[in-house]
Design a protein around this motif. Structure first.
Motif, PDB file in Angstrom:
ATOM      1  N   ALA A 157       0.706  -1.279   0.215  1.00  0.00           N
ATOM      2  CA  ALA A 157       0.516   0.708   0.022  1.00  0.00           C
ATOM      3  C   ALA A 157       1.168   1.595  -0.031  1.00  0.00           C
ATOM      4  O   ALA A 157       0.498   2.234  -0.795  1.00  0.00           O
ATOM      5  N   LYS A 158       1.979   1.014   0.930  1.00  0.00           N
ATOM      6  CA  LYS A 158       2.986   2.459   0.656  1.00  0.00           C
ATOM      7  C   LYS A 158       3.504   2.624  -0.689  1.00  0.00           C
ATOM      8  O   LYS A 158       3.246   4.366  -0.838  1.00  0.00           O
ATOM      9  N   LYS A 159       3.693   2.008  -1.198  1.00  0.00           N
ATOM     10  CA  LYS A 159       3.887   2.072  -2.933  1.00  0.00           C
ATOM     11  C   LYS A 159       2.663   2.945  -3.678  1.00  0.00           C
ATOM     12  O   LYS A 159       3.474   3.961  -4.126  1.00  0.00           O
ATOM     13  N   LEU A 160       1.902   2.370  -3.652  1.00  0.00           N
ATOM     14  CA  LEU A 160       0.637   3.771  -4.330  1.00  0.00           C
ATOM     15  C   LEU A 160       0.784   4.647  -3.578  1.00  0.00           C
ATOM     16  O   LEU A 160       0.317   5.300  -4.050  1.00  0.00           O
ATOM     17  N   GLU A 161       0.234   5.092  -1.887  1.00  0.00           N
ATOM     18  CA  GLU A 161       0.855   6.264  -1.428  1.00  0.00           C
ATOM     19  C   GLU A 161       1.774   7.387  -1.916  1.00  0.00           C
ATOM     20  O   GLU A 161       1.611   8.219  -2.158  1.00  0.00           O
ATOM     21  N   ILE A 162       2.944   7.132  -1.870  1.00  0.00           N
ATOM     22  CA  ILE A 162       3.586   7.370  -2.344  1.00  0.00           C
ATOM     23  C   ILE A 162       3.531   7.745  -3.973  1.00  0.00           C
ATOM     24  O   ILE A 162       3.670   9.130  -4.113  1.00  0.00           O
ATOM     25  N   PHE A 163       2.959   7.014  -4.701  1.00  0.00           N
ATOM     26  CA  PHE A 163       2.798   7.777  -6.553  1.00  0.00           C
ATOM     27  C   PHE A 163       1.733   8.488  -6.092  1.00  0.00           C
ATOM     28  O   PHE A 163       1.597   9.683  -6.916  1.00  0.00           O
ATOM     29  N   LEU A 164       0.481   8.082  -5.285  1.00  0.00           N
ATOM     30  CA  LEU A 164      -0.687   9.410  -5.465  1.00  0.00           C
ATOM     31  C   LEU A 164       0.494  11.003  -4.611  1.00  0.00           C
ATOM     32  O   LEU A 164      -0.150  12.035  -5.128  1.00  0.00           O
ATOM     33  N   LYS A 165       1.335  10.750  -3.935  1.00  0.00           N
ATOM     34  CA  LYS A 165       2.061  12.442  -2.789  1.00  0.00           C
ATOM     35  C   LYS A 165       2.405  12.904  -3.996  1.00  0.00           C
ATOM     36  O   LYS A 165       2.818  14.388  -4.563  1.00  0.00           O
ATOM     37  N   ASP A 166       2.945  12.138  -5.589  1.00  0.00           N
ATOM     38  CA  ASP A 166       4.260  12.750  -6.601  1.00  0.00           C
ATOM     39  C   ASP A 166       2.713  13.433  -7.436  1.00  0.00           C
ATOM     40  O   ASP A 166       2.969  13.890  -8.055  1.00  0.00           O
ATOM     41  N   ILE A 167       1.279  12.746  -7.255  1.00  0.00           N
ATOM     42  CA  ILE A 167       0.197  13.650  -8.684  1.00  0.00           C
ATOM     43  C   ILE A 167       0.810  14.872  -8.566  1.00  0.00           C
ATOM     44  O   ILE A 167      -0.353  15.666  -6.655  1.00  0.00           O
ATOM     45  N   LYS A 168       0.270  15.755  -8.931  1.00  0.00           N
ATOM     46  CA  LYS A 168      -0.349  17.517  -9.064  1.00  0.00           C
ATOM     47  C   LYS A 168      -1.630  17.502  -9.729  1.00  0.00           C
ATOM     48  O   LYS A 168      -1.878  18.584  -9.493  1.00  0.00           O
ATOM     49  N   ASP A 169      -2.171  16.718 -10.364  1.00  0.00           N
ATOM     50  CA  ASP A 169      -3.415  16.810 -10.671  1.00  0.00           C
ATOM     51  C   ASP A 169      -4.087  16.157  -9.131  1.00  0.00           C
ATOM     52  O   ASP A 169      -4.238  15.892  -8.965  1.00  0.00           O
ATOM     53  N   SER A 170      -6.004  16.327 -10.216  1.00  0.00           N
ATOM     54  CA  SER A 170      -6.653  16.257  -9.915  1.00  0.00           C
ATOM     55  C   SER A 170      -6.538  14.592  -9.853  1.00  0.00           C
ATOM     56  O   SER A 170      -6.319  14.054 -10.876  1.00  0.00           O
ATOM     57  N   PHE A 171      -7.178  13.324  -8.230  1.00  0.00           N
ATOM     58  CA  PHE A 171      -7.783  11.934  -9.126  1.00  0.00           C
ATOM     59  C   PHE A 171      -8.850  11.575  -8.178  1.00  0.00           C
ATOM     60  O   PHE A 171      -8.822  11.985  -7.191  1.00  0.00           O
ATOM     61  N   ILE A 172      -9.208  10.417  -8.569  1.00  0.00           N
ATOM     62  CA  ILE A 172     -10.178   9.717  -8.358  1.00  0.00           C
ATOM     63  C   ILE A 172      -9.501   7.750  -8.778  1.00  0.00           C
ATOM     64  O   ILE A 172      -9.203   7.630  -8.976  1.00  0.00           O
ATOM     65  N   LEU A 173      -9.709   7.479  -6.988  1.00  0.00           N
ATOM     66  CA  LEU A 173      -8.724   6.523  -6.671  1.00  0.00           C
ATOM     67  C   LEU A 173     -10.160   5.646  -6.582  1.00  0.00           C
ATOM     68  O   LEU A 173     -10.982   5.595  -5.222  1.00  0.00           O
ATOM     69  N   SER A 174      -9.721   4.213  -6.590  1.00  0.00           N
ATOM     70  CA  SER A 174     -11.452   3.290  -5.978  1.00  0.00           C
ATOM     71  C   SER A 174     -10.266   2.147  -6.471  1.00  0.00           C
ATOM     72  O   SER A 174      -9.104   1.783  -7.284  1.00  0.00           O
ATOM     73  N   GLY A 175     -11.239   1.213  -5.666  1.00  0.00           N
ATOM     74  CA  GLY A 175     -10.370  -0.196  -5.750  1.00  0.00           C
ATOM     75  C   GLY A 175     -10.708  -0.894  -4.560  1.00  0.00           C
ATOM     76  O   GLY A 175     -11.743  -0.699  -3.463  1.00  0.00           O
ATOM     77  N   ASP A 176     -10.653  -2.690  -4.679  1.00  0.00           N
ATOM     78  CA  ASP A 176     -11.306  -3.014  -3.645  1.00  0.00           C
ATOM     79  C   ASP A 176      -9.682  -3.159  -2.534  1.00  0.00           C
ATOM     80  O   ASP A 176      -9.154  -3.844  -3.144  1.00  0.00           O
ATOM     81  N   PHE A 177      -9.705  -2.655  -1.470  1.00  0.00           N
ATOM     82  CA  PHE A 177      -8.299  -2.512  -0.766  1.00  0.00           C
ATOM     83  C   PHE A 177      -8.460  -3.892   0.237  1.00  0.00           C
ATOM     84  O   PHE A 177      -7.327  -4.198   1.078  1.00  0.00           O
ATOM     85  N   ASN A 178      -9.407  -4.747   0.496  1.00  0.00           N
ATOM     86  CA  ASN A 178      -9.217  -5.714   1.258  1.00  0.00           C
ATOM     87  C   ASN A 178      -8.962  -5.643   2.983  1.00  0.00           C
ATOM     88  O   ASN A 178      -8.419  -6.571   3.845  1.00  0.00           O
ATOM     89  N   VAL A 179      -8.921  -4.167   3.241  1.00  0.00           N
ATOM     90  CA  VAL A 179      -8.969  -4.008   4.489  1.00  0.00           C
ATOM     91  C   VAL A 179      -9.951  -3.074   5.190  1.00  0.00           C
ATOM     92  O   VAL A 179     -10.688  -2.987   3.912  1.00  0.00           O
ATOM     93  N   THR A 180      -9.586  -2.956   6.463  1.00  0.00           N
ATOM     94  CA  THR A 180     -11.091  -2.129   6.676  1.00  0.00           C
ATOM     95  C   THR A 180     -11.002  -0.686   7.289  1.00  0.00           C
ATOM     96  O   THR A 180     -10.286  -0.960   7.239  1.00  0.00           O
TER      97      THR A 180
END
Length: 260
Positions: A157-180
């Motif tokens: 999950a941390k690898k995805l967090e790092i990617f999101l922090k680097d995005i300068k534009d707006s984003f929408i994220l969705s997924g099956d996270f498999n955690v509550t």
């Protein structure tokens, strides 16, 4: 301008025709599916990506996480994002949470050790419509014997967090996270964007009619599917799709209000 967005883990296309019929009826602009499959991995033997893309007449991008290369070479397991042709694809990236692998033989995905090594990715597309560009990120995070934090889940999950922090534009994220919702993984994503499942107070995103662990999980259920948007994106009509039956998960939808 309003963009209609839909998320669902489609369970290997178990109810593929129902899923496509529902998408046609609702006329979504962007669709993000997990557990898109073909061959051995597919519930009906179809290439679910090509079937959805061709039947709906949408553009689509597939990000395979794994493939079987012995006996059934068509088999794959993937995330896929579909969008209407009037949208322009400006950029695409695959964020590897656990790198792609090709397996010689099908492996029992319930095996505790295999669960930890199963590949996962996030598919990120930068779309342009009107005068607006924004990212859509589609992910399926690591699962395990329980819906709680585990070191291997946190590391991915941390690898995805790092990617999101680097995005300068707006984003929408969705997924099956498999955690509550109470997991540290979800709380960490809550720091980056608005968690609409939390705002709505969702306590379950699993389908009690179709989920293999229904007897153990219900009546309480578990919320493991999420939609996030950056705070600059205006949204409305966040909904949990409990009818009709489409998968062992329930769908999520939201409208993005794009100012021209």
């Amino acid at each position: 301008m309003t963009i209609k967005f839909f998320h669902l883990n489609i369970q290997g296309g178990r109810m593929l025709e129902e899923v496509v019929a529902y998408c046609k009826q609702k006329d979504f602009d962007i669709i993000q599916f997990q557990e898109v499959t073909d061959g051995f991995m597919s519930k009906n033997g179809l290439d679910t990506f090509e079937y959805i893309k061709n039947t709906l007449g949408y553009e689509g991008v597939l990000a395979k996480s794994m493939k079987i290369i012995q006996g059934d070479q068509d088999s794959y397991f993937a995330n896929a994002t579909f969008y209407k042709p009037e949208m322009e694809l400006e950029d695409k990236k695959v964020v590897w949470l656990k790198y792609y692998e090709e397996y010689r033989n099908p492996t029992d995905r319930t095996d505790p050790e295999f669960i930890k090594t199963f590949p996962h990715n996030a598919l990120a597309l930068k779309l342009h419509i009107g005068s607006k560009s924004f990212w859509t990120i589609n992910t399926h995070l690591a699962w395990g014997p329980n819906p709680e934090d585990e070191p291997y889940k946190i590391n991915q999950a941390k690898k995805l967090e790092i990617f999101l922090k680097d995005i300068k534009d707006s984003f929408i994220l969705s997924g099956d996270f498999n955690v509550t919702m109470d997991s540290e993984i979800v709380k960490s994503f809550d720091q980056l964007a608005t968690n609409h499942a939390r705002i709505a107070g969702l306590t379950n995103t699993l389908n009690p009619h179709l989920h293999r662990a229904a007897k153990e999980l219900f009546p309480g259920g578990l919320a493991v599917d999420y939609i996030y948007t950056t705070k600059d994106l205006k949204t409305s009509n966040f909904s949990l799709i409990s009818e009709p039956d489409l998968s062992d998960h329930l769908g999520l939808s939201i409208d993005l209000v794009i100012e021209s």
